[in-house]
Structure formats: structure tokens, C-alpha cells
Design a protein around this motif. Structure first.
Motif, PDB file in Angstrom:
ATOM      1  N   ALA A 176       0.821  -1.207   0.000  1.00  0.00           N
ATOM      2  CA  ALA A 176       0.000   0.000   0.000  1.00  0.00           C
ATOM      3  C   ALA A 176       0.857   1.259   0.000  1.00  0.00           C
ATOM      4  O   ALA A 176       0.472   2.283  -0.568  1.00  0.00           O
ATOM      5  CB  ALA A 176      -0.947  -0.007   1.200  1.00  0.00           C
ATOM      6  N   LYS A 177       2.034   1.192   0.624  1.00  0.00           N
ATOM      7  CA  LYS A 177       2.917   2.351   0.649  1.00  0.00           C
ATOM      8  C   LYS A 177       3.437   2.709  -0.747  1.00  0.00           C
ATOM      9  O   LYS A 177       3.780   3.856  -1.008  1.00  0.00           O
ATOM     10  CB  LYS A 177       4.089   2.086   1.590  1.00  0.00           C
ATOM     11  N   VAL A 178       3.487   1.719  -1.632  1.00  0.00           N
ATOM     12  CA  VAL A 178       3.985   1.954  -2.991  1.00  0.00           C
ATOM     13  C   VAL A 178       3.073   2.919  -3.740  1.00  0.00           C
ATOM     14  O   VAL A 178       3.535   3.759  -4.515  1.00  0.00           O
ATOM     15  CB  VAL A 178       4.116   0.616  -3.752  1.00  0.00           C
ATOM     16  N   VAL A 179       1.766   2.829  -3.517  1.00  0.00           N
ATOM     17  CA  VAL A 179       0.813   3.638  -4.283  1.00  0.00           C
ATOM     18  C   VAL A 179       0.173   4.743  -3.451  1.00  0.00           C
ATOM     19  O   VAL A 179      -0.731   5.434  -3.928  1.00  0.00           O
ATOM     20  CB  VAL A 179      -0.296   2.747  -4.886  1.00  0.00           C
ATOM     21  N   SER A 180       0.635   4.924  -2.225  1.00  0.00           N
ATOM     22  CA  SER A 180      -0.042   5.862  -1.322  1.00  0.00           C
ATOM     23  C   SER A 180       0.105   7.314  -1.741  1.00  0.00           C
ATOM     24  O   SER A 180      -0.683   8.164  -1.329  1.00  0.00           O
ATOM     25  CB  SER A 180       0.492   5.683   0.104  1.00  0.00           C
ATOM     26  N   ASP A 181       1.100   7.632  -2.569  1.00  0.00           N
ATOM     27  CA  ASP A 181       1.332   9.034  -2.938  1.00  0.00           C
ATOM     28  C   ASP A 181       0.546   9.474  -4.167  1.00  0.00           C
ATOM     29  O   ASP A 181       0.659  10.624  -4.596  1.00  0.00           O
ATOM     30  CB  ASP A 181       2.832   9.261  -3.203  1.00  0.00           C
ATOM     31  N   ASP A 182      -0.226   8.578  -4.774  1.00  0.00           N
ATOM     32  CA  ASP A 182      -0.970   8.911  -5.983  1.00  0.00           C
ATOM     33  C   ASP A 182      -2.465   8.870  -5.727  1.00  0.00           C
ATOM     34  O   ASP A 182      -2.937   8.228  -4.786  1.00  0.00           O
ATOM     35  CB  ASP A 182      -0.623   7.923  -7.110  1.00  0.00           C
ATOM     36  N   SER A 183      -3.230   9.537  -6.600  1.00  0.00           N
ATOM     37  CA  SER A 183      -4.690   9.445  -6.567  1.00  0.00           C
ATOM     38  C   SER A 183      -5.147   8.549  -7.709  1.00  0.00           C
ATOM     39  O   SER A 183      -4.495   8.492  -8.757  1.00  0.00           O
ATOM     40  CB  SER A 183      -5.321  10.831  -6.706  1.00  0.00           C
ATOM     41  N   TYR A 184      -6.276   7.867  -7.505  1.00  0.00           N
ATOM     42  CA  TYR A 184      -6.759   6.890  -8.480  1.00  0.00           C
ATOM     43  C   TYR A 184      -8.240   7.115  -8.764  1.00  0.00           C
ATOM     44  O   TYR A 184      -9.013   7.445  -7.867  1.00  0.00           O
ATOM     45  CB  TYR A 184      -6.518   5.465  -7.965  1.00  0.00           C
ATOM     46  N   ASP A 185      -8.603   6.913 -10.017  1.00  0.00           N
ATOM     47  CA  ASP A 185     -10.002   7.060 -10.415  1.00  0.00           C
ATOM     48  C   ASP A 185     -10.769   5.793 -10.083  1.00  0.00           C
ATOM     49  O   ASP A 185     -10.192   4.758  -9.742  1.00  0.00           O
ATOM     50  CB  ASP A 185     -10.091   7.351 -11.917  1.00  0.00           C
ATOM     51  N   ASP A 186     -12.084   5.854 -10.212  1.00  0.00           N
ATOM     52  CA  ASP A 186     -12.934   4.704  -9.921  1.00  0.00           C
ATOM     53  C   ASP A 186     -13.599   4.169 -11.192  1.00  0.00           C
ATOM     54  O   ASP A 186     -14.693   3.611 -11.137  1.00  0.00           O
ATOM     55  CB  ASP A 186     -14.005   5.075  -8.896  1.00  0.00           C
ATOM     56  N   LEU A 187     -12.899   4.328 -12.340  1.00  0.00           N
ATOM     57  CA  LEU A 187     -13.425   3.983 -13.662  1.00  0.00           C
ATOM     58  C   LEU A 187     -14.543   4.928 -14.079  1.00  0.00           C
ATOM     59  O   LEU A 187     -15.222   4.681 -15.072  1.00  0.00           O
ATOM     60  CB  LEU A 187     -13.915   2.526 -13.731  1.00  0.00           C
TER      61      LEU A 187
END
Length: 770
Positions: free
Chosen positions: A580-591
Motif C-alpha cells: 500500500a505504501k507503494v501507491v499511497s502518494d498517488d490518486s486513483y479514479d474509480d473507472l
């Protein structure tokens, strides 16, 4: 047969860990029990603590713990196998009950709670006397009085009381015990042996969630509609409990030693998404290992069972890659019989597109497919011929795929008006005109060669399907037409038969985040816009291709019909924390137009903290990797009590950034350290080696007991060329590429079940925490 037997999940997990000799004896036991439960050799007796639990002999050392679950519709007595264990671990303090929230049968064993907690709770464990041979008789240890006074450890779950735990669905037998735990270690111990809903609730409480949050996110989704008196109806509870039916098919599974793979377990929180009736497209999201694929497979099975027979393949199950499609087919076979499987079309998305093109193009006129790198060579030649230096090949190719093909833009005017959200630097009208000319030249050149890219094929297939859907709507004959069936078997190109109805009644999509806009347009056109038309499973944190799609822009509206899974069944909490720490600095869409997070994502499994290993150079990294692999093999193949040695093949893997590095690792391990390897390809592992090696793309959808990620160095993750190329000239493109690289590492780390090791030489990747 005088008895029908089912396996509780706890019993299945216990069997999975046992030696093959015990598994074989267990099958023989089941066969004898089904024929005659009262046979003297089984020695079936109730326990004194909870009379609803019986114990029976598997062999001299092992016992099955069972509960009666009423009679089936055919009058046959039903038995649920609650646990399989050594006789010394059979205690009187075992209980079975029906959960007040889920209505499922729950088995509680206080023997796994931990002596310190039991002591404070004033609980004494007494081995069942029938299981104590005379020579084993021994005085019971004195149980100290519960701790009290100022030195007593403070309870960990302060702020909660028994009523809170009861309201949330914690098993009655564990409520007092849960309120006495005083450390995280004790709570983890309790959670590891608790029934599933209890474990999830206690995990939430331990992480600081409020009662209302747990009720909303955990208890509420698992709740079932229960009739008065449900707590005494074991037969009805058995129907609500996910179990494995014990029959003759189990013999082969036990012989193969892969007991866990025999069925696909569906948790109550997942079952809601499977069984729900949706008024339109629906989506289920969740982090790696939360069961999105399991939900998709059970959704297919449910839809297939509800459809009439005799109309062909009315359900489509699709995903992006070929190897994942083969896995879906294999797993679906364990859920459905041949008659239901005949109603399901299982194809990867590009195979589906090719089928559409073959229908609509005359024999001999089909274009052959060309890889993207070859198409880029053709585009580079066009740029050279025109003396164009404003844009490079990668930028133009991306613009062509994402905007022109992705939005099915047929004219220059369409391109002038197209939205380019997220594509990077803005383009003026004159720049768009120049770009249109260049990509049009690319299309003409590929046409002249009789070639097309996969993206072109998908876009053409989408247009054919959209034309077909338009004709179906314009005829207005859908409701009066045949209901169900793949019309390709009825097609007569001189008639309108193929335009009577859409290809499918239901479409289920797995790994949805990897599909392109053209793929979605094709799928939307293949099924009528009706209830339960599209069911979509995906996680944008695992998007490893640059294909961000807003579903509402391609005619798929999922708003109000989305659900999220937060419990991982595959990976330990320690590995999840690291990943989870690998992607914690980015925001992600929900499709769609919203955002997605990993909030609440957790596991009930525990294991060692992942290793982060710094190395001096490549040789040092390979040497240390080889040492770890040999240690892992020794752990996996350590002889069991009866001398059985487990094969380590396929249980360990090494993940790298690219195919060149994969070949280099395989060569070094084999030649310098005598470790055999198998390279992962799109068709599966090639070679018979023990250790699988592959790129991060190839690990999508796979899992391994122990996994090492190597070469996680700055300059490799992400590529230094990426920074040099885009960080100044196209910052938005740079951020997109950076996220894609980050997602690849996230996918790689979450393929590990029990042990994860990440290494690098030189400077570590900026994606690695700390």
C-alpha cells in the motif's frame, strides 16, 4: 448413502496443511461415514461441552469434529465437518452456533485464543477424556485466578462493551474473551482463530474504526434477512453457510495435494454483490486478493443458472489477457456443470474483437495484426519523410491510440472537437491539423501493408457492433425476437436475422481497469441496456496499461451500483502494508468521475515483515537472491512428520522490470548457483525449473507462496529515460508514466502470499518507502 457431509472452511484450511497420508485417510473416513455414521470403527460421540458437536475417528491420531445440520429435502441427514485435528487438540470448550447477523453456522474453538487471555477471562480448557489414553493421563494444570488490581493489563478494546460486540456480530463465545485482550499480539491471535465475521469486526475495532463505521462497512454488507427462530434451524443455516460438499470427486483433489484449489470460497460480504439485482451496469472494486475475480465467477454462475437452456451462449465472461482467460475457464469449471457452462462464452477481449471482424470482413480480406513497436517504426519513417520534429513517435502514437482510436474519431473535424483530458500539453487547432495528417498517413501506410494494430482492430470491431446495435434498435423487434442465443449460429447475411437481438444477455468483465475505450464501446453494443446487463470487476491501482477510461463517456453508467471489497484473502497484512505504501502518494479514479482508495483494505492473515535488501552491485544482488531461494526451498521441502517431502516447483518466483532482465536472472541463477528456472510467457511458464521468473506484466493474476522482486533500483523503477524524456517537456505525460510504473510494482508485491523480498543495487526506487 445414509448421511451427506459438507466441509466448513476451517476444516478445509486444516486439511490443506496436513500430510497427504492424512488427507487420504480423511477421504476413506468420509466414505465410511456417509455409508453408516454409527459404524463402531468411527466411534461417533458428542462432546460434553456442546452436545451439538460430535467427534469421530479418522485414524488412531486424528479426529473429525462434526455437527448435525438437519435433514435435506430428500430426507438424508446432513453433517457439517467443523474441524480436522490431532486428538490431543480436541477440547470440551468447543461450540457451534448460528451467527445473529449472517445466519451462518459458526465454529468457535477457545483452544486457539491463547493461555494468557483465557486465564484473565477465567476459562479452563479440558481435553475430551475419550481422547486421553491411559498412559497420557496427567493432572490438569492449576489455573491461576484472573488478573486483578493495579498491575492488571488494561484491555485493548477500551470504549467498547459486550453489547457493542454483540450488535456487530461477534460470536457470543468470544465476546468476553475479546474484551480481555490487552496487546496487539493477543488480538491477532484471537482474530486468527475466530469465525470470519468476528475476525473482521475485531480487526476493525483494533485498527480504531468506530462501531458505526464497522456496522456500515463490515456488518451491514454481511447481514442476511433472518426469520424468527433462525438460531435453532441448523438446516437453514447450512444453506446460508459456504461449504464444500464431500463427494467422490474429492479423492482426486486430495491425491493432487491442492485441496484449497478445489473450490472458490464466497464470503457473505462478497455474496451480496453476487446475488443483488441491478437496474443497469454494476461495478465491484477492491485491492489485490479481495476476491473480485471470485465474485465475477460466482456472478456468472448465478446468471447462468437463471437463464433458460437451449439458446446457446448468452453470457460473456471476458478479461484483457489470454492467460487470465484460461485461468477463469478453469476456475469456472469448479463452480458449474457442463450444462451451465454451455451458456457461457469465455473469451479474452482481443479474441472477441477478432471474432467480430471475421464476421464482417470477407474471407481473404482480413488484415493481419502488427505489434505496436513495428507500427511505431512505420510512424518514425513518416516523421522522417515529413521532416517533423515537433513531436516524437511515442507522443504521436499515444495520441492516435488514446484519442483518435479511443474515441473512434473518423474525421479531422471530430479530432478538432475531441476532449484530451489527462493527455498532457494542450494542442492548438493548427497542431491538431498537423497531427491528424501524420496519423492519417500511418493508417494509410498500415492499410497498404494489409496490417493493423490491436487497438485498430478493437476500434473497428466496436464500430461494427455499434452499427449492429443501431439496426437492432431501429427495427424495434428486440422484445418480440428470440430470447437468448448466439445469433452467429442463425446468421443469414441475406436476411435480418442477425439484427433481431444483441449477442449476449449478460456480460461480466474481470480486470476491467485494463480495457480501452474501444473495448468498452464494443461491449456496450453487445448487450442491451437492461437490468443486470454489465457486471464489472476491477481495481485501478492495478492498471498497468495507459488506458484510463471514464465509463459514462462510453455509455456505461455505474453510479449508485458500485460496491467495494476490503478484505484480502491471499496476502498477509504485513505484505499489504508494504504494498500500500507503494501507491499511497498517488490518486486513483474509480473507472468514472470519482476517486478510489485502499482505505479499509486489510487481511486477517499474518506473516513475516517483507525484506528490503540493499545490495552493492548486480553480482551481489544475484548472490543474495540465490541464498534466499535456497533457504525458501529448504523451508518448503522440509520433511513432514511422516517423512513426506513437498515439491517446491511453482511455489517461488522472481519478478523483474523487463524481459531482458528476466533472461539475465535466469541465466545467472542456473549457471552460477545451480537453481533451475522457468520463464513466464503469455502461455504460462516455459521450462520445468523450480523458480518462476517473469516481468511485472506477466505476474498479473498470479500468486506465489514466496516471491522476490529484484532490480528495484532508481533508474529502473522508474526508467531514467522516462524522467529525461518527459519531466520537463510533458509533465502530465511524465506523471502518467510514473503512475503506470508505480502500479506495476504494486501488482508485483501483491502476488506474494506468505513471504515477500524486494532488493536493489545502487539507489533504491523512489517508490519504496523509506
Amino acid at each position: 448413502m445414509t448421511a451427506r457431509m459438507s466441509l466448513y472452511q476451517k476444516a478445509e484450511n486444516e486439511l490443506y496443511k496436513m500430510d497427504s497420508s492424512v488427507k487420504t485417510k480423511f477421504y476413506d473416513f468420509c466414505h465410511r461415514f456417509r455409508m453408516d455414521p454409527d459404524h463402531p470403527s468411527l466411534d461417533l460421540k458428542p462432546l460434553k461441552g456442546d452436545g451439538r458437536i460430535f467427534r469421530a475417528k479418522i485414524d488412531r491420531s486424528h479426529r473429525a469434529l462434526l455437527a448435525r445440520a438437519g435433514a435435506g429435502t430428500d430426507g438424508v441427514q446432513q453433517w457439517l465437518i467443523l474441524a480436522v485435528r490431532h486428538r490431543k487438540d480436541v477440547y470440551e470448550e468447543l461450540s457451534v452456533a448460528i451467527n445473529r447477523i449472517t445466519g451462518e453456522i459458526e465454529f468457535v474453538d477457545l483452544g486457539v485464543v491463547g493461555q494468557s487471555v483465557l486465564q484473565r477471562a477465567g476459562v479452563r480448557l479440558t481435553p475430551a477424556p475419550e481422547e486421553q489414553a491411559p498412559q497420557e493421563a496427567r493432572p490438569e494444570p492449576a489455573l491461576a485466578a484472573p488478573e486483578s488490581g493495579p498491575m492488571a493489563a488494561a484491555p485493548l478494546l477500551t470504549g467498547y462493551d459486550a453489547d457493542d460486540l454483540r450488535r456487530l456480530g461477534v460470536a457470543d463465545a468470544l465476546i468476553d474473551v475479546a474484551l480481555t485482550v490487552s496487546t496487539d499480539a493477543e488480538l491477532d491471535h484471537l482474530i486468527a482463530g475466530a469465525p470470519r465475521l468476528t475476525a473482521e469486526v475485531l480487526t476493525g475495532l483494533g485498527s480504531g474504526m468506530s462501531v458505526d463505521e464497522i456496522e456500515r462497512e463490515i456488518t451491514g454488507p454481511a447481514a442476511a434477512d433472518l426469520e424468527p427462530g433462525f438460531e435453532n434451524d441448523m438446516a437453514a443455516a447450512l444453506i446460508r453457510t459456504q461449504v464444500t460438499t464431500v463427494d467422490d470427486d474429492i479423492r482426486n483433489v486430495l491425491a493432487e495435494g491442492d485441496f484449497r484449489a478445489w473450490k472458490v470460497y464466497l464470503h457473505p460480504t462478497q455474496r451480496k454483490a453476487v446475488d443483488r439485482h441491478y437496474n443497469g451496469p454494476a461495478r465491484v472494486s477492491g485491492g489485490p486478493g479481495t476476491g473480485k475475480t471470485i465474485v465475477a465467477l460466482h456472478r456468472v454462475a448465478r446468471l447462468a443458472a437463471a437463464l433458460p437452456a437451449g439458446y446457446g451462449k448468452q453470457i460473456l465472461l471476458t478479461t484483457y489477457t489470454k492467460n487470465l482467460t484460461a485461468d477463469l475457464r478453469s476456475r469456472l469449471t469448479s463452480l458449474m456443470g457442463p450444462s451451465l457452462l454451455d451458456r457461457v462464452d469465455i473469451k479474452h477481449i482481443d479474441q472477441l474483437a477478432q471474432g467480430v471482424l471475421n464476421e464482417n470482413v470477407a474471407p481473404g480480406a482480413q488484415r493481419s495484426l502488427i505489434a505496436d513497436d513495428k507500427a511505431k517504426e512505420a510512424l518514425a519513417a513518416i516523421l522522417f519523410e515529413h521532416g517533423e520534429q515537433r513531436w516524437d513517435v511515442d507522443f504521436l502514437f499515444d495520441e492516435w491510440e488514446q484519442i483518435v482510436l479511443g474515441q473512434s474519431l473518423g474525421t479531422r473535424q471530430d479530432y478538432f472537437k475531441a476532449r484530451r483530458a489527462g493527455m498532457g500539453k494542450a494542442l492548438s487547432r493548427s497542431e491538431r491539423a498537423a497531427i491528424w495528417k501524420l496519423v492519417d498517413q500511418l493508417t494509410l501506410r498500415l492499410n497498404a501493408m494489409g496490417r493493423e494494430t490491436w487497438s485498430q482492430a478493437a476500434e473497428r470491431a466496436a464500430r461494427y457492433e455499434m452499427e449492429r446495435a443501431h439496426k437492432i434498435r431501429s427495427r424495434g423487434e428486440r422484445k418480440e425476437a428470440i430470447s437468448g442465443g448466439d445469433l452467429i449460429h442463425l446468421d443469414d447475411n441475406s436476411s435480418g436475422v442477425r439484427y433481431l437481438r444483441h449477442r449476449y444477455q449478460h456480460i461480466v468483465v474481470d480486470e476491467a481497469q485494463d480495457l480501452s475505450p474501444a473495448h468498452w464501446k464494443m461491449l456496450r453494443a453487445m448487450v442491451a441496456a437492461e437490468p443486470d446487463d454489465l457486471f464489472i470487476a476491477g481495481d485501478t491501482h492495478q492498471r498497468i496499461y495507459d488506458r484510463q477510461v471514464t465509463l459514462s463517456t462510453v455509455g456505461i453508467n455505474i453510479r449508485g451500483r458500485s460496491s467495494k471489497l476490503t478484505l484480502s484473502y491471499r496476502t498477509t497484512q504485513e505484505i499489504l502494508d508494504q504494498a500500500a505504501k507503494v501507491v499511497s502518494d498517488d490518486s486513483y479514479d474509480d473507472l468514472d468521475d470519482g476517486t478510489d482508495t485502499l482505505d479499509g483494505y486489510h487481511s486477517l492473515l499474518r506473516g513475516p515483515v517483507p525484506e528490503l535488501v540493499a545490495c552493492t552491485d548486480w553480482t551481489d544482488e544475484i548472490t543474495k537472491l540465490a541464498e534466499t531461494l535456497k533457504q525458501w526451498k529448504a523451508e518448503i521441502t522440509a520433511p513432514s512428520e511422516d517423512g513426506t517431502v513437498r515439491d517446491a516447483s511453482g511455489t517461488m518466483a522472481v519478478c523483474v522490470a523487463d524481459s531482458e532482465m528476466a533472461g539475465r536472472v535466469a541465466a545467472d541463477l542456473e549457471m552460477k548457483h545451480s537453481i533451475t528456472t522457468a520463464i513466464l510467457t503469455k502461455d504460462g511458464p516455459q521450462g520445468g525449473g523450480e523458480v518462476h521468473i517473469g516481468t511485472m506484466h506477466r505476474f498479473k493474476g498470479l500468486e506465489y507462496q514466496k516471491l522476490a522482486v529484484i532490480g528495484a533500483s532508481d533508474g529502473i523503477l522508474p526508467r531514467s529515460a522516462l524522467i529525461e524524456k518527459y519531466v520537463v517537456t510533458d509533465p502530465k505525460r511524465y506523471e502518467r508514466e510514473l503512475k503506470k510504473s508505480r502500479n506495476q510494482l504494486f501488482v508485483a508485491t501483491t502476488r506474494a502470499r506468505d513471504a515477500l523480498r524486494v532488493s536493489w543495487h545502487g539507489k533504491p526506487s523512489p517508490f519504496l518507502p523509506g
